[in-house]
Scaffold this active site. Sequence first.
Site, PDB file in Angstrom:
ATOM      1  N   HIS A 185       5.198  -5.309   2.109  1.00 34.01           N
ATOM      2  CA  HIS A 185       4.190  -6.134   2.778  1.00 34.01           C
ATOM      3  C   HIS A 185       3.335  -6.856   1.752  1.00 34.01           C
ATOM      4  O   HIS A 185       3.126  -6.367   0.641  1.00 34.01           O
ATOM      5  CB  HIS A 185       3.295  -5.302   3.704  1.00 34.01           C
ATOM      6  N   HIS A 240      -0.466  -8.354   1.450  1.00 40.93           N
ATOM      7  CA  HIS A 240      -1.810  -8.463   2.021  1.00 40.93           C
ATOM      8  C   HIS A 240      -2.271  -9.910   1.861  1.00 40.93           C
ATOM      9  O   HIS A 240      -2.196 -10.474   0.765  1.00 40.93           O
ATOM     10  CB  HIS A 240      -2.798  -7.586   1.256  1.00 40.93           C
TER      11      HIS A 240
HETATM   12  P1  AMP Z   1      -0.656  -0.565   0.891  1.00 41.28           P
HETATM   13  O1  AMP Z   1      -1.691   0.474   0.547  1.00 41.28           O
HETATM   14  O2  AMP Z   1      -0.631  -1.754  -0.007  1.00 41.28           O
HETATM   15  O3  AMP Z   1       0.708   0.068   1.078  1.00 41.28           O
HETATM   16  O4  AMP Z   1      -1.117  -1.163   2.281  1.00 41.28           O
HETATM   17  C1  AMP Z   1      -0.906  -0.549   3.500  1.00 41.28           C
HETATM   18  C2  AMP Z   1      -1.871  -1.175   4.466  1.00 41.28           C
HETATM   19  O5  AMP Z   1      -1.412  -0.945   5.781  1.00 41.28           O
HETATM   20  C3  AMP Z   1      -3.298  -0.623   4.376  1.00 41.28           C
HETATM   21  O6  AMP Z   1      -4.204  -1.680   4.074  1.00 41.28           O
HETATM   22  C4  AMP Z   1      -3.536  -0.037   5.769  1.00 41.28           C
HETATM   23  O7  AMP Z   1      -4.836  -0.262   6.221  1.00 41.28           O
HETATM   24  C5  AMP Z   1      -2.541  -0.801   6.607  1.00 41.28           C
HETATM   25  N1  AMP Z   1      -2.068  -0.116   7.799  1.00 41.28           N
HETATM   26  C6  AMP Z   1      -1.596   1.165   7.874  1.00 41.28           C
HETATM   27  N2  AMP Z   1      -1.191   1.422   9.141  1.00 41.28           N
HETATM   28  C7  AMP Z   1      -1.407   0.295   9.872  1.00 41.28           C
HETATM   29  C8  AMP Z   1      -1.217  -0.057  11.221  1.00 41.28           C
HETATM   30  N3  AMP Z   1      -0.706   0.791  12.120  1.00 41.28           N
HETATM   31  N4  AMP Z   1      -1.554  -1.304  11.617  1.00 41.28           N
HETATM   32  C9  AMP Z   1      -2.075  -2.184  10.732  1.00 41.28           C
HETATM   33  N5  AMP Z   1      -2.285  -1.917   9.435  1.00 41.28           N
HETATM   34  C10 AMP Z   1      -1.971  -0.683   9.005  1.00 41.28           C
END
Ligand code: AMP
Length: 137
Positions: free
Chosen positions: A103, A105
């Site tokens: 993903h 951001h």
């Molecule tokens: P990372 O730490 O770069 O792997 O980012 C993962 C991101 O996913 C974090 O910013 C979380 O807040 C976000 N996240 C986790 N679960 C969900 C969800 N169900 N819906 C939307 N965002 C999520």
Amino acid sequence: MADFDPDCIFCKIVAGELPGTIIDEDERTIAFMDINPATRGHALVIPRKHARDLLEIEPEELQAVAVAAQRLGARALDRLGADGVNLINSCGTAAWQTVFHFHVHVIPRYEGDPLRLPWVPGPGDPDEIATAAAALR
Ligand code: AMP
Ligand code: ZN
């Protein structure tokens, strides 16, 4: 690698098995709001097809995610009045990755917002820079 990983929360959002506040979709990608936003409008762009991280995602999928992130970044400036945008990807736990479905951001930035660089800029050792460069060539 299967397109769908039954243990992956982002695959479940793609499949509609978990809720997601979806804001953008195309043939290869979807984008939805991050549930722990760093700033107003913080969103995530993902490939529909499961890939664990930057090293595993196929080039065509990565390209589609990048183009979608560009589209959303522009929209953050246009619709939210953001002054700038950060695109952030974390690959591996050492790099802060917590969800292992690739993903990007898309973080709208606002003049005076509280976000700060996660490192303190300062001059590096020239020999060390050169050694690292040689290893990377
Ligand atoms: P990372 O730490 O770069 O792997 O980012 C993962 C991101 O996913 C974090 O910013 C979380 O807040 C976000 N996240 C986790 N679960 C969900 C969800 N169900 N819906 C939307 N965002 C999520
Ligand atoms: Zn997945």
